[in-house]
Each structure stands twice: as structure tokens, then as C-alpha cells.
Design an enzyme around this catalytic site. Sequence first.
Site, PDB file in Angstrom:
ATOM      1  N   MET A   1      43.582  12.763 -25.335  1.00  0.00           N
ATOM      2  CA  MET A   1      44.650  13.044 -24.435  1.00  0.00           C
ATOM      3  C   MET A   1      45.437  14.240 -25.111  1.00  0.00           C
ATOM      4  O   MET A   1      45.751  14.228 -26.336  1.00  0.00           O
ATOM      5  CB  MET A   1      45.566  11.689 -24.417  1.00  0.00           C
ATOM      6  CG  MET A   1      44.971  10.340 -23.886  1.00  0.00           C
ATOM      7  SD  MET A   1      46.022   9.355 -23.868  1.00  0.00           S
ATOM      8  CE  MET A   1      44.742   7.804 -23.483  1.00  0.00           C
TER       9      MET A   1
ATOM     10  N   HIS B   1      36.272  10.629 -22.726  1.00  0.00           N
ATOM     11  CA  HIS B   1      36.967  10.713 -21.487  1.00  0.00           C
ATOM     12  C   HIS B   1      38.098  11.481 -21.876  1.00  0.00           C
ATOM     13  O   HIS B   1      39.076  11.443 -22.512  1.00  0.00           O
ATOM     14  CB  HIS B   1      37.376   9.147 -21.290  1.00  0.00           C
ATOM     15  CG  HIS B   1      38.637   9.078 -20.254  1.00  0.00           C
ATOM     16  ND1 HIS B   1      39.182   7.785 -20.113  1.00  0.00           N
ATOM     17  CD2 HIS B   1      38.780   9.980 -19.390  1.00  0.00           C
ATOM     18  CE1 HIS B   1      40.025   8.085 -18.972  1.00  0.00           C
ATOM     19  NE2 HIS B   1      39.882   9.294 -18.436  1.00  0.00           N
TER      20      HIS B   1
ATOM     21  N   SER C   1      36.708   0.769 -25.917  1.00  0.00           N
ATOM     22  CA  SER C   1      37.580   2.010 -26.342  1.00  0.00           C
ATOM     23  C   SER C   1      38.453   2.130 -27.644  1.00  0.00           C
ATOM     24  O   SER C   1      39.351   1.177 -27.600  1.00  0.00           O
ATOM     25  CB  SER C   1      38.661   2.089 -25.101  1.00  0.00           C
ATOM     26  OG  SER C   1      39.710   3.108 -25.073  1.00  0.00           O
TER      27      SER C   1
ATOM     28  N   ASP D   1      37.759   1.595 -16.130  1.00  0.00           N
ATOM     29  CA  ASP D   1      38.448   1.608 -17.216  1.00  0.00           C
ATOM     30  C   ASP D   1      39.988   1.289 -17.206  1.00  0.00           C
ATOM     31  O   ASP D   1      40.637   1.961 -16.355  1.00  0.00           O
ATOM     32  CB  ASP D   1      38.493   3.164 -17.852  1.00  0.00           C
ATOM     33  CG  ASP D   1      39.181   3.424 -19.034  1.00  0.00           C
ATOM     34  OD1 ASP D   1      39.603   2.703 -19.746  1.00  0.00           O
ATOM     35  OD2 ASP D   1      39.175   4.855 -19.469  1.00  0.00           O
TER      36      ASP D   1
ATOM     37  N   MET E   1      41.284  13.427 -21.000  1.00  0.00           N
ATOM     38  CA  MET E   1      42.248  13.543 -20.195  1.00  0.00           C
ATOM     39  C   MET E   1      43.222  14.771 -20.669  1.00  0.00           C
ATOM     40  O   MET E   1      44.216  14.688 -21.308  1.00  0.00           O
ATOM     41  CB  MET E   1      43.342  12.227 -20.472  1.00  0.00           C
ATOM     42  CG  MET E   1      42.638  11.224 -19.818  1.00  0.00           C
ATOM     43  SD  MET E   1      43.057   9.540 -20.444  1.00  0.00           S
ATOM     44  CE  MET E   1      41.815   9.385 -21.878  1.00  0.00           C
TER      45      MET E   1
ATOM     46  N   MET F   1      39.569   4.735 -12.828  1.00  0.00           N
ATOM     47  CA  MET F   1      40.576   4.068 -13.565  1.00  0.00           C
ATOM     48  C   MET F   1      41.229   3.003 -12.849  1.00  0.00           C
ATOM     49  O   MET F   1      41.719   3.049 -11.596  1.00  0.00           O
ATOM     50  CB  MET F   1      41.801   5.313 -13.871  1.00  0.00           C
ATOM     51  CG  MET F   1      41.373   6.408 -14.632  1.00  0.00           C
ATOM     52  SD  MET F   1      40.790   6.096 -16.276  1.00  0.00           S
ATOM     53  CE  MET F   1      41.919   5.099 -17.264  1.00  0.00           C
TER      54      MET F   1
ATOM     55  N   HIS G   1      33.680   4.356 -26.188  1.00  0.00           N
ATOM     56  CA  HIS G   1      34.522   4.971 -25.344  1.00  0.00           C
ATOM     57  C   HIS G   1      35.439   5.595 -26.334  1.00  0.00           C
ATOM     58  O   HIS G   1      36.292   5.155 -27.015  1.00  0.00           O
ATOM     59  CB  HIS G   1      35.099   4.292 -24.224  1.00  0.00           C
ATOM     60  CG  HIS G   1      35.811   4.935 -23.236  1.00  0.00           C
ATOM     61  ND1 HIS G   1      35.321   5.326 -22.147  1.00  0.00           N
ATOM     62  CD2 HIS G   1      37.357   4.936 -23.189  1.00  0.00           C
ATOM     63  CE1 HIS G   1      36.360   5.775 -21.203  1.00  0.00           C
ATOM     64  NE2 HIS G   1      37.513   5.625 -21.772  1.00  0.00           N
TER      65      HIS G   1
ATOM     66  N   ASP H   1      38.777   8.298 -26.060  1.00  0.00           N
ATOM     67  CA  ASP H   1      39.976   8.801 -25.104  1.00  0.00           C
ATOM     68  C   ASP H   1      40.309  10.123 -25.663  1.00  0.00           C
ATOM     69  O   ASP H   1      41.012   9.906 -27.104  1.00  0.00           O
ATOM     70  CB  ASP H   1      41.064   7.791 -25.005  1.00  0.00           C
ATOM     71  CG  ASP H   1      40.566   6.534 -23.976  1.00  0.00           C
ATOM     72  OD1 ASP H   1      39.984   7.198 -22.719  1.00  0.00           O
ATOM     73  OD2 ASP H   1      40.358   5.538 -24.321  1.00  0.00           O
TER      74      ASP H   1
HETATM   75  C1  DX5 Z   1      43.810   4.816 -20.885  1.00  0.00           C
HETATM   76  C2  DX5 Z   1      42.408   5.086 -21.307  1.00  0.00           C
HETATM   77  C3  DX5 Z   1      41.612   3.682 -21.587  1.00  0.00           C
HETATM   78  C4  DX5 Z   1      42.301   2.429 -22.414  1.00  0.00           C
HETATM   79  C5  DX5 Z   1      41.616   1.220 -22.232  1.00  0.00           C
HETATM   80  O1  DX5 Z   1      44.323   6.122 -20.510  1.00  0.00           O
HETATM   81  O2  DX5 Z   1      41.536   5.724 -20.878  1.00  0.00           O
HETATM   82  O3  DX5 Z   1      40.385   4.024 -22.006  1.00  0.00           O
HETATM   83  O4  DX5 Z   1      42.258   2.887 -23.780  1.00  0.00           O
HETATM   84  O5  DX5 Z   1      42.496   0.269 -22.803  1.00  0.00           O
HETATM   85  P1  DX5 Z   1      42.805  -0.931 -22.197  1.00  0.00           P
HETATM   86  O6  DX5 Z   1      41.376  -1.944 -22.194  1.00  0.00           O
HETATM   87  O7  DX5 Z   1      43.501  -1.761 -23.357  1.00  0.00           O
HETATM   88  O8  DX5 Z   1      43.423  -1.092 -21.081  1.00  0.00           O
HETATM   89 ZN    ZN Z   2      39.312   5.927 -21.155  1.00  0.00          ZN
END
Ligand code: DX5
Ligand code: ZN
Length: 222
Positions: A36, A65, A7, A174, A67, A136, A32, A34
Amino acid sequence: MKLLAPSILAGDWWNIGEQIEATIRGGADLLHYDVMDGHFVPNITAGYEILSQIRKRVSLPIDAHLMIENPDKYIPKFVEAGANWISVHIENNPHIHRTIQLIKELGAKAGVVVNPGTSLSLIEEILHYVDYVLLMSVNPGFSGQKFIERSLERLRTLKEMRDAINPECLIEIDGGIKESNIKEVVLAGADVVVVGSGIFSAKDIEAQTRKLKNLMLEAVSV
Ligand code: DX5
Ligand code: ZN
């Protein structure tokens, strides 16, 4: 198939190119990414323009991903930028079937994401249509959070549902996964494991990626 997905949100963005290359040398299978928006989750990260810069330099599949609110509005932009896998949350989407079809029509793999407080029964219907389910194991928003232990039980339940409804569908997990629990999540049914701080907080990112990938493979070889 057991896939490791670093990630990259958890990386050092001054040196992110080098760090991504180190994970690839260490055996990463996909990246991956993310996304947001500060509305669906209480944090803001990068969007599709930055993803397209990574795409130009990396041939590994990119797993976006999302969000965010109104994912349908942005999905075409993410596909155009080079995302190969796109996942959207069930919690803020009354038209999940439409969204999953949109992702597939644009040629990407389509995934549905389930938060820790969301009943797995809510994804039973859409499970027929998705390429993967992202479970999650922390509340989305930040890397570096603690793994929620009940996620192991949920993984086992999800695997049963997947085997019965759509055996081709992959299960991705994740949040909070490290050396100490990566084997457990694979044994409980995860096919794709996302690791953020468990890779990027290491001094030697390449070696750490290789170590985690080997642990995943060891879990299935017994
Ligand atoms: C959280 C993200 C994850 C996160 C994972 O909202 O979707 O992908 O970056 O990081 P770790 O492995 O440190 O929990
Ligand atoms: Zn994620």
C-alpha cells in the site's frame, strides 16, 4: 484446487519469521503480501525490499497484492525481489492490458483486483488474459475489517463469468474471512482464500491455519 493464503500484513512484525513458519507448518499454500502506497489506499505498508528478505527464507509462492499508483513502474522490482503472483487493481488503471502483459512477460502469474464498489462488468475483457481475479470483500487498506456480505453473490457471478470466459483462471477472495465464513466463500466459488486477522489474531497460528485449511477442504468434499 483450493489454496489458503495468509495475509502477513496482519502478523506481528516483531515475530514475523516465526509466524510465517507456523502458517507453513499449518498448511498455507502461498503468502499474501499487501503493498500500500498511501495514495491509492489510505495506508502504507512494506515494499519490494522487505519482500526480498522473506523470499530468501521461504520457498512458498509469494502473492503480491499491489494497492499502488503507477504499478508498471514497480512491477519489475517486485518480480526481481521474488514475487511469483502479482495483482493490480482495475480501478486506477486505464492500461490494464499492458500491465497484465508486463507481469506475464516477467514470468509471474498476473491477477486483476476488483474493489467492492466496482462492477464486475469492468473486468470482462481482461478476464481473457489473467491467471487470477482477486475479488475484494472489504475496501482495501486495512486488515481486520468486516466481510461485505454481498461479496458472496459477486463470487457466484464471477464464477459464472470465469467458467464461460477463462476456465483456467483462479478466483481469489480477500478481506474479512474467518472460521465463520470460509466454507461459504469456497462454496460460492473461491479457489484461493486470503486470511489476515483470522489467522494472526489466534494464539496458536499453526493450529488456526490448519483448521481453516481443513474447513476449505471440507467445503469441497461434500
Ligand atoms: C486489505 C488487504 C487484505 C487484508 C486481509 O486491504 O488487501 O489482504 O490484509 O486481512 P483480513 O483477513 O483481516 O481482512
Ligand atoms: Zn490483500
